[in-house]
Design a protein around this motif. Structure first.
Motif, PDB file in Angstrom:
ATOM      1  N   ASP A  66     -78.179  45.472  15.200  1.00 52.37           N
ATOM      2  CA  ASP A  66     -77.307  46.246  16.072  1.00 52.37           C
ATOM      3  C   ASP A  66     -75.981  45.520  16.280  1.00 52.37           C
ATOM      4  N   TYR A  67     -75.004  46.246  16.796  1.00 53.45           N
ATOM      5  CA  TYR A  67     -73.759  45.644  17.278  1.00 53.45           C
ATOM      6  C   TYR A  67     -73.807  45.631  18.799  1.00 53.45           C
ATOM      7  N   PHE A  68     -73.339  44.523  19.391  1.00 52.42           N
ATOM      8  CA  PHE A  68     -73.453  44.334  20.832  1.00 52.42           C
ATOM      9  C   PHE A  68     -72.083  44.111  21.459  1.00 52.42           C
ATOM     10  N   ALA A  69     -71.883  44.686  22.652  1.00 44.98           N
ATOM     11  CA  ALA A  69     -70.725  44.342  23.475  1.00 44.98           C
ATOM     12  C   ALA A  69     -70.999  43.011  24.157  1.00 44.98           C
ATOM     13  N   SER A  70     -69.999  42.466  24.826  1.00 47.78           N
ATOM     14  CA  SER A  70     -70.146  41.145  25.435  1.00 47.78           C
ATOM     15  C   SER A  70     -71.157  41.120  26.569  1.00 47.78           C
ATOM     16  N   ASP A  71     -71.491  42.285  27.141  1.00 47.48           N
ATOM     17  CA  ASP A  71     -72.502  42.327  28.193  1.00 47.48           C
ATOM     18  C   ASP A  71     -73.911  42.528  27.636  1.00 47.48           C
ATOM     19  N   SER A  73     -74.913  45.135  25.842  1.00 48.04           N
ATOM     20  CA  SER A  73     -75.229  46.541  25.568  1.00 48.04           C
ATOM     21  C   SER A  73     -75.007  46.837  24.084  1.00 48.04           C
ATOM     22  N   VAL A  74     -75.802  47.754  23.552  1.00 43.76           N
ATOM     23  CA  VAL A  74     -75.731  48.112  22.131  1.00 43.76           C
ATOM     24  C   VAL A  74     -74.642  49.155  21.925  1.00 43.76           C
ATOM     25  N   ILE A  75     -73.717  48.876  21.028  1.00 46.62           N
ATOM     26  CA  ILE A  75     -72.637  49.820  20.743  1.00 46.62           C
ATOM     27  C   ILE A  75     -72.763  50.431  19.345  1.00 46.62           C
ATOM     28  N   TRP A  76     -73.656  49.903  18.525  1.00 42.53           N
ATOM     29  CA  TRP A  76     -74.054  50.555  17.260  1.00 42.53           C
ATOM     30  C   TRP A  76     -75.525  50.251  17.071  1.00 42.53           C
ATOM     31  N   ASP A  77     -76.334  51.289  17.127  1.00 41.87           N
ATOM     32  CA  ASP A  77     -77.780  51.143  17.054  1.00 41.87           C
ATOM     33  C   ASP A  77     -78.224  51.339  15.602  1.00 41.87           C
ATOM     34  N   PHE A  78     -78.691  50.266  14.988  1.00 43.44           N
ATOM     35  CA  PHE A  78     -79.047  50.300  13.572  1.00 43.44           C
ATOM     36  C   PHE A  78     -80.143  51.333  13.300  1.00 43.44           C
ATOM     37  N   SER A  79     -81.168  51.375  14.135  1.00 42.29           N
ATOM     38  CA  SER A  79     -82.288  52.300  13.906  1.00 42.29           C
ATOM     39  C   SER A  79     -81.878  53.745  14.153  1.00 42.29           C
ATOM     40  N   SER A 123     -60.198  51.430  29.363  1.00 38.54           N
ATOM     41  CA  SER A 123     -61.321  50.871  30.108  1.00 38.54           C
ATOM     42  C   SER A 123     -62.075  49.830  29.304  1.00 38.54           C
ATOM     43  N   ASP A 124     -62.620  48.858  30.010  1.00 37.62           N
ATOM     44  CA  ASP A 124     -63.493  47.849  29.423  1.00 37.62           C
ATOM     45  C   ASP A 124     -64.745  48.509  28.855  1.00 37.62           C
ATOM     46  N   ARG A 125     -65.350  47.873  27.854  1.00 34.88           N
ATOM     47  CA  ARG A 125     -66.580  48.333  27.204  1.00 34.88           C
ATOM     48  C   ARG A 125     -66.444  49.759  26.682  1.00 34.88           C
ATOM     49  N   THR A 126     -65.312  50.000  26.039  1.00 30.71           N
ATOM     50  CA  THR A 126     -65.051  51.262  25.357  1.00 30.71           C
ATOM     51  C   THR A 126     -65.024  50.983  23.865  1.00 30.71           C
ATOM     52  N   PHE A 127     -65.877  51.677  23.116  1.00 28.89           N
ATOM     53  CA  PHE A 127     -65.961  51.422  21.678  1.00 28.89           C
ATOM     54  C   PHE A 127     -66.164  52.723  20.916  1.00 28.89           C
ATOM     55  N   LEU A 128     -65.618  52.750  19.716  1.00 21.68           N
ATOM     56  CA  LEU A 128     -65.883  53.812  18.758  1.00 21.68           C
ATOM     57  C   LEU A 128     -66.254  53.119  17.454  1.00 21.68           C
ATOM     58  N   LEU A 156     -70.273  58.586  13.688  1.00 17.03           N
ATOM     59  CA  LEU A 156     -69.615  57.847  14.758  1.00 17.03           C
ATOM     60  C   LEU A 156     -70.550  57.651  15.940  1.00 17.03           C
ATOM     61  N   ASP A 157     -70.404  56.503  16.596  1.00 22.54           N
ATOM     62  CA  ASP A 157     -71.170  56.164  17.785  1.00 22.54           C
ATOM     63  C   ASP A 157     -70.168  55.755  18.861  1.00 22.54           C
ATOM     64  N   ILE A 158     -70.191  56.444  19.999  1.00 21.33           N
ATOM     65  CA  ILE A 158     -69.165  56.256  21.021  1.00 21.33           C
ATOM     66  C   ILE A 158     -69.767  55.641  22.274  1.00 21.33           C
ATOM     67  N   SER A 159     -69.085  54.627  22.817  1.00 20.75           N
ATOM     68  CA  SER A 159     -69.437  54.035  24.101  1.00 20.75           C
ATOM     69  C   SER A 159     -68.239  54.184  25.026  1.00 20.75           C
ATOM     70  N   GLY A 160     -68.471  54.666  26.240  1.00 18.13           N
ATOM     71  CA  GLY A 160     -67.361  54.899  27.153  1.00 18.13           C
ATOM     72  C   GLY A 160     -66.598  56.141  26.769  1.00 18.13           C
ATOM     73  N   THR A 161     -65.322  56.179  27.135  1.00 23.36           N
ATOM     74  CA  THR A 161     -64.475  57.346  26.859  1.00 23.36           C
ATOM     75  C   THR A 161     -63.211  56.884  26.131  1.00 23.36           C
ATOM     76  N   PRO A 162     -63.309  56.725  24.814  1.00 27.09           N
ATOM     77  CA  PRO A 162     -62.154  56.203  24.063  1.00 27.09           C
ATOM     78  C   PRO A 162     -60.952  57.127  24.032  1.00 27.09           C
ATOM     79  N   GLY A 163     -61.162  58.432  24.203  1.00 29.26           N
ATOM     80  CA  GLY A 163     -60.027  59.352  24.136  1.00 29.26           C
ATOM     81  C   GLY A 163     -59.675  59.716  22.709  1.00 29.26           C
TER      82      GLY A 163
END
Length: 216
Positions: A66-71, A73-79, A123-128, A156-163
């Protein structure tokens, strides 16, 4: 410590590294398995390099692929993104790691997609994040009225609200026939892997050489 080489009794060791480093990260202790993957995720996103971690059974429910944010949390879930874990790339903001990546294209020679947010994320912890199914050629799985589409599908896998973002695809790199006319192309956005019916059909792309961009 020495970077790129070392000394033995005051004599430089043979074959030192003589090249460029994009970034050097130094820690005062050995990172935990999760911290290691946070570091790899940060570097992978920042430099457009797909992370090649293997799942470690010893870490229980944590999947190092997986890909992880600094906290953590998973921002790209491999499975969850099975079948699309190729040329994984991302943009986003992580304040705790000092990451602010607003545009990216993977360094892979097979990469075709560039996503551009144009300004810093709000915003913090925003990822695409995105990856593809690694297919080549064309597919006839398209809505009525269309000839064909690229068999390569980007997920695409979205975390937060990237806009809003700009989505650019290099037609040559993706193996898509080039007509020279942007009006010949559409961007299909769908919530399923079948494209006989799609949620959104986006027109209005612009061509610059072989790069087709859909803005906003």
């Amino acid at each position: 410590f020495y970077i790129g080489g070392g000394y033995n009794n005051g004599v430089p060791t043979s074959n030192p590294f003589d090249g460029k480093l994009s970034e050097l990260v130094v820690y005062t202790a050995i990172p935990s398995p999760l911290e290691q993957e946070k570091i790899q995720s940060y570097l992978g996103i920042k430099y457009g390099i797909t992370k090649l971690s293997a799942d470690n059974a010893g870490t229980g429910g944590q999947d190092e692929r997986d890909y992880f944010a600094s906290d953590g949390s998973v921002i790209w879930d491999f499975s969850a993104n099975s079948g699309y874990n190729n040329i994984i790339t991302g943009v986003g903001r992580g304040d705790n790691s000092g990451l602010s990546q607003i545009q990216s294209k993977n360094v892979s020679t097979n990469a075709a997609v560039t996503i551009d947010h144009s300004v810093a994320f709000a915003s913090d912890r925003t990822f695409l994040m995105w990856g593809n199914n690694a297919l080549t050629g064309s597919s006839a799985d398209v809505p009525a009225g269309f000839d064909a589409r690229s068999a390569r599908v980007t997920r695409l896998d979205i975390s937060g609200t990237p806009g809003n973002v700009d989505f650019t695809i290099d037609l040559a790199a993706a193996g898509i026939p080039e007509t020279g006319n942007a009006a010949d192309y559409r961007l299909f956005i769908n919530s399923t892997s079948s494209f006989a019916v799609v949620d959104h059909t986006i027109a209005g792309g612009s061509l610059l050489g072989s790069e087709l961009t859909f803005s906003g």
